[in-house]
Design an enzyme around this catalytic site. Structure first.
Site, short mmCIF file in Angstrom:
data_model
loop_
_atom_site.label_atom_id
_atom_site.label_comp_id
_atom_site.label_asym_id
_atom_site.label_seq_id
_atom_site.Cartn_x
_atom_site.Cartn_y
_atom_site.Cartn_z
CG MET A 124 12.49 -2.38 9.57
SD MET A 124 13.04 -0.70 10.04
CE MET A 124 11.94 0.42 9.31
CB SER A 131 7.33 -0.21 10.36
OG SER A 131 7.18 -0.20 8.96
CB THR A 157 11.18 1.28 -1.37
OG1 THR A 157 10.00 1.67 -0.82
CG2 THR A 157 11.45 2.38 -2.58
CD GLU A 242 13.32 6.39 7.04
OE1 GLU A 242 12.36 5.69 6.27
OE2 GLU A 242 13.84 5.81 7.69
NE ARG A 268 -12.15 24.36 -17.56
CZ ARG A 268 -13.25 24.40 -17.70
NH1 ARG A 268 -13.63 25.63 -18.52
NH2 ARG A 268 -14.01 23.59 -17.64
CD GLN A 336 -13.47 20.26 -5.70
OE1 GLN A 336 -13.63 18.99 -5.34
NE2 GLN A 336 -14.76 20.77 -5.87
N GLY A 340 -13.06 18.49 -13.64
CA GLY A 340 -13.07 17.31 -14.06
C GLY A 340 -11.64 16.66 -14.68
N GLY A 363 7.62 6.16 6.52
CA GLY A 363 8.68 6.83 7.27
C GLY A 363 8.26 7.23 8.50
N GLY A 364 6.96 6.71 9.04
CA GLY A 364 6.39 7.12 10.36
C GLY A 364 5.09 7.94 10.12
#
Length: 377
Positions: A124, A131, A157, A242, A268, A336, A340, A363-364
């Site tokens: 499309m 689009s 796609t 969609e 962590r 965040q 790292g 898709g918009g």
């Protein structure tokens, strides 16, 4: 939320499939830039590719909520490229065929699509007009018992490996732009159809994306999909579905990003304690979880409206905009909190960060969705 036992059984089935047959292998698909056809066929064997289609063609006669459950679980895989490859097959490219195709067209293609033997794409978007259907430059002209297509399509796609393309082209320039567009079914190998190049993307890397050219591409008169000059209306029949499945994919990804990050911050250690022990981090994650769950309930409520045939363009536009933006906010915070390590190639959260960006575009775009809402306020 209107979710039945059948919907939850589908959720369980899809989640098990993703855990066993997607997550262990999908990193390799990311490197390859595409998924194996065998995965699509396997999903067809399990009945996952025809949820919304008639049992006459091998489908399950399911409703909008089933599509949302399906898309949410694909999103939870953390592999956006895998998810969009499948959702293009099931909820973007094939519904126009099911909606407006002739009995002969549906009998020829839909069973193969549902089995996963026929990969389908929708062409499309164009290089110069995006689009905007009303501004399409691609032309289709009738020549005897054929149609001749000329033009280019981009951001397609499944475009590299598709067996069948649903193609939008202008067939009448004398009427309103949106009324002069028709759809065509173009099969792989048709003379004049060429995959110009595989497009490299920021994210969704296991989803193949192509730029196509149509150079005097001749198809039979029977390739016209739906009524002549009514292609825009045919596309609009599916646009709400969609957008709902894209919102559901974004919600699934958001849930998975929070789960990944919870596991990370609980292990962590920094400054003598785990990151989970830091009030600011755990409260921020708690608020993100609350917002995702709120959006999820809204999503299922809107899916229920659509399933009942209620006109819910405003609500669909709201949830598409909301979930696309929320997914980006969630993964940004999750990167965040990974510190790292979240910036390193090869980590799930880094991949999800790249994948999420397109949810506010595809898709918009968010801005388009908000205009749809504003017009109805």
């Amino acid at each position: 939320m209107g979710v039945s036992e059948e919907h939850e059984a589908l959720r369980t089935q899809v989640r098990r499939f993703v855990e066993r047959e997607v997550i262990p292998y999908a990193e390799a698909w990311e490197r390859d830039g595409q998924m194996p056809r065998s995965v699509i066929r396997r999903m067809g064997e399990l009945g996952m590719l025809g949820l919304r289609f008639s049992s006459q063609y091998g489908g399950a006669d399911a409703d909008t909520i089933a599509s949302v459950v399906f898309a949410e679980e694909l999103g939870r895989s953390t592999f956006g490229g895998f998810a969009i490859t499948i959702l293009t097959q099931t909820d973007t490219a094939s519904p126009p065929l099911a909606a407006v195709g002739t009995p002969e067209q549906k009998e020829r293609f839909l069973p193969a699509i549902v089995r996963g033997d026929c990969v389908v794409a929708i062409a499309m978007t164009e290089p110069d007009v995006g689009s905007d259907i009303g501004a399409l430059q691609m032309r289709a002209a009738r020549d005897g018992e054929s149609w001749v297509l000329d033009g280019a399509k981009t951001f397609v796609t499944n475009g590299v490996n598709a067996d069948l393309y649903v193609v939008a082209a202008r067939t009448d320039s004398s009427v309103k732009p949106s009324q002069g567009v028709s759809l065509f079914l173009v099969e792989k190998g048709t003379q004049g159809l060429r995959v110009e190049r595989r497009l490299e993307k920021m994210g969704w890397r296991s989803s193949d994306t192509a730029q196509l050219s149509f150079d005097a591409c001749r198809v039979p008169a029977s390739a016209l999909l739906g009524e002549r000059n009514r292609g825009f209306a045919a596309l609009m029949k599916n646009v709400q579905n969609e957008r709902l499945v894209l919102a559901a994919q974004a919600i699934g990804e958001s849930q998975a990003a929070i789960a990944l990050t919870l596991n990370y911050v609980r292990l962590r250690k920094a400054f003598g304690a785990t990151l989970w022990d830091k009030q600011a981090i755990r409260q921020r994650l708690a608020m993100l979880a609350a917002r995702v769950e709120s959006a999820r309930y809204f999503l299922y409520g809107v899916a229920g409206l659509d399933a009942r045939g209620v006109n819910c363009v405003k609500e669909v536009s709201m949830i598409k905009a909301l979930c696309g933006e929320l997914a980006n906010e969630v993964v940004d915070d999750c990167v965040q909190f990974h510190g790292g390590s979240g910036y390193m190639n090869g980590t799930p959260i880094e991949r999800m960060y790249r994948d999420a960006r397109v949810h506010a575009i595809g898709g918009g775009a968010t801005e388009v969705m908000l205009e749809e809402v504003a017009k109805r306020m």
